[in-house]
Design an enzyme around this catalytic site. Structure first.
Site, PDB file in Angstrom:
ATOM      1  N   TRP A   1      53.570 -28.808  25.282  1.00 21.71           N
ATOM      2  CA  TRP A   1      53.813 -29.928  24.362  1.00 21.71           C
ATOM      3  C   TRP A   1      52.930 -31.114  24.727  1.00 21.71           C
ATOM      4  CZ3 TRP A   1      56.021 -30.500  19.728  1.00 21.71           C
ATOM      5  CH2 TRP A   1      56.802 -29.447  19.253  1.00 21.71           C
TER       6      TRP A   1
ATOM      7  N   ASN B   1      51.673 -18.021  19.578  1.00 19.71           N
ATOM      8  CA  ASN B   1      51.069 -19.168  20.262  1.00 19.71           C
ATOM      9  C   ASN B   1      50.239 -20.062  19.338  1.00 19.71           C
ATOM     10  OD1 ASN B   1      50.220 -20.716  22.670  1.00 19.71           O
ATOM     11  ND2 ASN B   1      48.222 -19.862  22.152  1.00 19.71           N
TER      12      ASN B   1
ATOM     13  N   GLU C   1      45.391 -16.131  30.368  1.00 23.99           N
ATOM     14  CA  GLU C   1      46.650 -16.639  29.802  1.00 23.99           C
ATOM     15  C   GLU C   1      47.746 -16.622  30.857  1.00 23.99           C
ATOM     16  OE1 GLU C   1      46.682 -18.192  27.015  1.00 23.99           O
ATOM     17  OE2 GLU C   1      44.629 -17.596  26.597  1.00 23.99           O
TER      18      GLU C   1
ATOM     19  N   TRP D   1      56.949 -36.006  21.141  1.00 22.19           N
ATOM     20  CA  TRP D   1      56.841 -34.598  21.560  1.00 22.19           C
ATOM     21  C   TRP D   1      58.097 -34.124  22.268  1.00 22.19           C
ATOM     22  CZ3 TRP D   1      57.296 -33.478  26.734  1.00 22.19           C
ATOM     23  CH2 TRP D   1      57.024 -34.504  27.653  1.00 22.19           C
TER      24      TRP D   1
ATOM     25  N   TRP E   1      47.302 -19.582  32.719  1.00 15.79           N
ATOM     26  CA  TRP E   1      47.822 -20.823  32.104  1.00 15.79           C
ATOM     27  C   TRP E   1      49.269 -21.051  32.538  1.00 15.79           C
ATOM     28  CZ3 TRP E   1      46.024 -25.115  30.111  1.00 15.79           C
ATOM     29  CH2 TRP E   1      44.757 -25.141  29.523  1.00 15.79           C
TER      30      TRP E   1
ATOM     31  N   TRP F   1      56.092 -44.157  18.065  1.00 12.72           N
ATOM     32  CA  TRP F   1      56.591 -42.988  17.331  1.00 12.72           C
ATOM     33  C   TRP F   1      57.375 -43.444  16.107  1.00 12.72           C
ATOM     34  CZ3 TRP F   1      54.326 -38.823  19.083  1.00 12.72           C
ATOM     35  CH2 TRP F   1      54.005 -38.704  20.428  1.00 12.72           C
TER      36      TRP F   1
HETATM   37  P1  FAD Z   1      50.385 -13.352  25.653  1.00 18.43           P
HETATM   38  O1  FAD Z   1      49.249 -13.823  24.826  1.00 18.43           O
HETATM   39  O2  FAD Z   1      50.611 -11.904  25.711  1.00 18.43           O
HETATM   40  O3  FAD Z   1      50.167 -13.957  27.106  1.00 18.43           O
HETATM   41  C1  FAD Z   1      50.759 -13.358  28.283  1.00 18.43           C
HETATM   42  C2  FAD Z   1      51.536 -14.405  29.045  1.00 18.43           C
HETATM   43  O4  FAD Z   1      50.679 -15.462  29.447  1.00 18.43           O
HETATM   44  C3  FAD Z   1      52.636 -15.080  28.256  1.00 18.43           C
HETATM   45  O5  FAD Z   1      53.819 -14.304  28.225  1.00 18.43           O
HETATM   46  C4  FAD Z   1      52.799 -16.378  29.011  1.00 18.43           C
HETATM   47  O6  FAD Z   1      53.572 -16.228  30.178  1.00 18.43           O
HETATM   48  C5  FAD Z   1      51.379 -16.697  29.418  1.00 18.43           C
HETATM   49  N1  FAD Z   1      50.772 -17.569  28.405  1.00 18.43           N
HETATM   50  C6  FAD Z   1      50.154 -17.223  27.267  1.00 18.43           C
HETATM   51  N2  FAD Z   1      49.705 -18.326  26.618  1.00 18.43           N
HETATM   52  C7  FAD Z   1      50.075 -19.380  27.361  1.00 18.43           C
HETATM   53  C8  FAD Z   1      49.913 -20.790  27.228  1.00 18.43           C
HETATM   54  N3  FAD Z   1      49.258 -21.326  26.199  1.00 18.43           N
HETATM   55  N4  FAD Z   1      50.448 -21.600  28.177  1.00 18.43           N
HETATM   56  C9  FAD Z   1      51.090 -21.074  29.237  1.00 18.43           C
HETATM   57  N5  FAD Z   1      51.273 -19.741  29.429  1.00 18.43           N
HETATM   58  C10 FAD Z   1      50.775 -18.904  28.502  1.00 18.43           C
HETATM   59  N6  FAD Z   1      55.372 -20.254  26.729  1.00 18.43           N
HETATM   60  C11 FAD Z   1      56.503 -19.911  27.362  1.00 18.43           C
HETATM   61  O7  FAD Z   1      56.530 -18.912  28.082  1.00 18.43           O
HETATM   62  N7  FAD Z   1      57.639 -20.688  27.253  1.00 18.43           N
HETATM   63  C12 FAD Z   1      57.671 -21.822  26.498  1.00 18.43           C
HETATM   64  O8  FAD Z   1      58.696 -22.501  26.451  1.00 18.43           O
HETATM   65  C13 FAD Z   1      56.480 -22.173  25.778  1.00 18.43           C
HETATM   66  N8  FAD Z   1      56.467 -23.264  24.978  1.00 18.43           N
HETATM   67  C14 FAD Z   1      55.315 -23.575  24.293  1.00 18.43           C
HETATM   68  C15 FAD Z   1      55.298 -24.721  23.473  1.00 18.43           C
HETATM   69  C16 FAD Z   1      54.150 -25.060  22.766  1.00 18.43           C
HETATM   70  C17 FAD Z   1      54.130 -26.310  21.908  1.00 18.43           C
HETATM   71  C18 FAD Z   1      52.995 -24.257  22.866  1.00 18.43           C
HETATM   72  C19 FAD Z   1      51.743 -24.606  22.116  1.00 18.43           C
HETATM   73  C20 FAD Z   1      52.990 -23.138  23.684  1.00 18.43           C
HETATM   74  C21 FAD Z   1      54.136 -22.788  24.416  1.00 18.43           C
HETATM   75  N9  FAD Z   1      54.166 -21.651  25.257  1.00 18.43           N
HETATM   76  C22 FAD Z   1      55.323 -21.337  25.936  1.00 18.43           C
HETATM   77  C23 FAD Z   1      52.936 -20.893  25.551  1.00 18.43           C
HETATM   78  C24 FAD Z   1      52.651 -19.671  24.660  1.00 18.43           C
HETATM   79  O9  FAD Z   1      52.782 -20.008  23.312  1.00 18.43           O
HETATM   80  C25 FAD Z   1      53.553 -18.480  24.971  1.00 18.43           C
HETATM   81  O10 FAD Z   1      53.562 -18.229  26.357  1.00 18.43           O
HETATM   82  C26 FAD Z   1      53.049 -17.212  24.268  1.00 18.43           C
HETATM   83  O11 FAD Z   1      53.017 -17.421  22.873  1.00 18.43           O
HETATM   84  C27 FAD Z   1      53.963 -16.068  24.609  1.00 18.43           C
HETATM   85  O12 FAD Z   1      53.615 -14.922  23.880  1.00 18.43           O
HETATM   86  P2  FAD Z   1      53.076 -13.621  24.621  1.00 18.43           P
HETATM   87  O13 FAD Z   1      53.951 -13.283  25.768  1.00 18.43           O
HETATM   88  O14 FAD Z   1      52.893 -12.591  23.575  1.00 18.43           O
HETATM   89  O15 FAD Z   1      51.690 -14.137  25.158  1.00 18.43           O
END
Ligand code: FAD
Length: 482
Positions: free
Chosen positions: A387, A346, A280, A364, A283, A311
């Site tokens: 997105w 997420n 993650e 989007w 990602w 759209w």
């Molecule tokens: P954890 O599961 O603990 O993951 C640890 C870290 O890994 C996160 O803090 C983040 O930096 C990274 N990470 C985790 N999942 C993703 C992912 N799918 N994509 C990229 N990095 C990820 N994340 C943001 O930080 N900022 C945003 O503006 C953002 N917008 C999003 C919009 C949409 C439509 C979607 C589907 C996802 C988005 N995310 C965004 C990704 C993800 O949802 C969040 O990073 C995550 O929910 C953060 O929670 P956590 O720190 O507990 O994640």
């Protein structure tokens, strides 16, 4: 050119509001020169883009926290507003500083501003040094065998995993030589906090902005939730993810520090959980890799076939989505979690994004903008890339035809309905059988739960099955036209 050890170095803080593992800070400290810690409020749309309202709240508290850390070292954070180059030049003149150090940012606008500043400062014989650390690796370091950027996540991950460990994190200096501090603006005058109404009232229940809060989150996550992460992370009612994203977004903690905290745990935590968590973090790296190499990712369809997509952009539907009044409980719970806490799980982000794009056929970019304004973790790379991933228009995106069914997603990932009940209190009394499909519940059951559809809770604003067919037909039209 030899620099005078008595002349200050300006340490320009941006999205790196921490003392721990801060390469620019460590270099300034090691230079032996007195340091001026400076934060510049750049004009909207400069640097990392306009600051959303929720992240402005976070920024206020984060700057306070950084100031407190500096005060412990007998300094303080200097605040200034304006175009960064002008502000820096004014401080250089006033303090006779001969150097400016900062950590790099990777969004397109920030990169071009920083390049210009570096050029201008060097013309004035000011040492301008930039450092890494916001990412595990520089976006240009991991490239395919042909020297081109990655467009697909899995090979990117393999390259990251096989590319050697990231640099070990640097500890915060125990003391700093701080310069006599120039005059600072007053944080309160920036009006970063909401007042009338104070919609951020519930944020404090959940969040502690600042690097101490970030370190604490990391510690709790590694101790309590990393074990089981792979399985639990998809269930929004479980406290299973790190919630480090807002801390990462403003650089209160570095990804290298997080990575490092997952080392040496194999006796206690299954490898699968550690790897999944690291994936993650990867990602996030991948999103930055994409944004760095394809700057238009932030605002244009990465796959330009989607430019012809018809759209609907119905404003009533958009409003229902924003307010969490779509009649689909998991969507509404997610949108209300976002409003209440500035954050959303997420799995639910994917569901609400799919609903906006596919069920409502709203561009989007409108969803991305709403998230940018309301998320405390709003991040230019992660938000845009995610997105576009859901829209199917991005690099390595989910295929457009894989449309999330909000009822089945709810039943699978929130089987008891606990998440929905937390954020949609008007459904609290409804049992698990109908919590994700109240519109199918017998009237007697609704009566018993105190629910009148269309009054206490909305009827669905679209029928998912027909909306799905409508979206697929629109998608087929652009596919056939290609
Ligand atoms: P954890 O599961 O603990 O993951 C640890 C870290 O890994 C996160 O803090 C983040 O930096 C990274 N990470 C985790 N999942 C993703 C992912 N799918 N994509 C990229 N990095 C990820 N994340 C943001 O930080 N900022 C945003 O503006 C953002 N917008 C999003 C919009 C949409 C439509 C979607 C589907 C996802 C988005 N995310 C965004 C990704 C993800 O949802 C969040 O990073 C995550 O929910 C953060 O929670 P956590 O720190 O507990 O994640």
């Amino acid at each position: 050119m030899a620099k005078d050890a008595a002349k200050p170095v300006i340490l320009w803080f941006r999205k790196d509001l921490r003392l721990d593992d801060n390469q620019a800070l460590t270099a300034a400290h090691r230079s032996g020169r007195p340091i001026i810690p400076l934060y510049i409020r750049e004009p909207a749309a400069a640097g990392t883009g306009p600051l959303g309202a929720a992240q402005a709240w976070w920024l206020h508290h984060s700057l306070e926290a950084l100031n407190r850390s500096l005060q412990k070292l007998n300094g303080r954070l200097v605040l200034a507003s304006g175009e960064a180059l002008e502000v820096l030049c004014a401080f250089i003149k006033e303090s006779a500083a001969e150097a400016v150090f900062w950590n790099r940012r990777y969004d397109p606008a920030g990169i071009s501003i920083d390049a210009r500043i570096k050029h201008e400062l060097e013309k004035q014989a000011i040492e301008a040094r930039s450092f890494g650390g916001q990412l595990l690796h520089e976006p240009s370091r991991l490239m395919t065998g042909n020297g081109t950027p990655y467009r697909v996540y899995t090979p990117f991950w393999r390259a990251l995993e096989g590319g050697g460990e990231p640099e070990p994190p640097l500890d915060a200096p125990a003391k700093l030589r701080l310069a006599s501090q120039p005059k600072s603006e007053v944080l309160g005058s920036w009006k970063l906090l909401p007042t009338k109404p104070d919609w951020a009232g519930d944020f404090v229940d959940l969040w502690t902005p600042g690097e101490e809060g970030a370190q604490q989150r990391l510690h709790v996550f590694v101790e309590d939730a990393l074990e089981g992460y792979k399985e639990n992370r998809d269930y929004p009612a479980r406290p299973a993810t790190s919630m480090l994203s807002p801390h990462l977004a403003l650089g209160e903690i570095s990804p290298a520090r997080i990575w490092d905290a997952t080392r040496g745990l194999s006796q206690r935590v299954p490898a699968a959980d550690i790897v999944h968590f690291r994936k993650e973090i990867a990602w996030r790296e991948f999103s930055y890799h994409l944004l760095f190499h394809f700057p238009r990712l932030a605002s244009a369809n990465w796959n330009d076939r989607f430019d012809g997509f018809e759209w609907r952009n119905n404003s009533g539907d958009f409003e229902a989505w924003r307010r969490g009044m779509t009649g689909y409980p998991i969507v509404d719970a997610g949108m209300r979690q976002l409003w209440r806490h500035g954050w959303m799980h997420n799995r639910v982000r994917m569901i609400v994004a799919s609903f906006l794009i596919e069920d409502l056929m709203i561009d989007w970019r409108r969803g991305e903008a709403w998230f940018r304004d309301t998320l405390v973790d709003a991040d230019p790379a992660n938000n845009a890339a995610s997105w576009q991933w859901v829209a199917g228009s991005g690099a390595d995106a989910s295929p457009f035809f894989r449309i999330f069914n909000p009822v089945l997603q709810g039943e699978k990932f929130d089987p008891d309905g606990d998440y929905v009940r937390t954020y949609v209190p008007e459904l609290r009394e409804l049992g698990p059988k109908y919590i994700h499909r109240p519109f199918e519940a017998p009237k007697s059951m609704l009566d018993e739960a105190g629910i009148t559809l269309g009054q206490t809770y909305p009827k669905p604003i679209v029928d998912h099955a027909s909306a799905r067919n409508r979206a697929l037909a629109a998608y087929k039209a652009i596919r056939d036209a290609a």
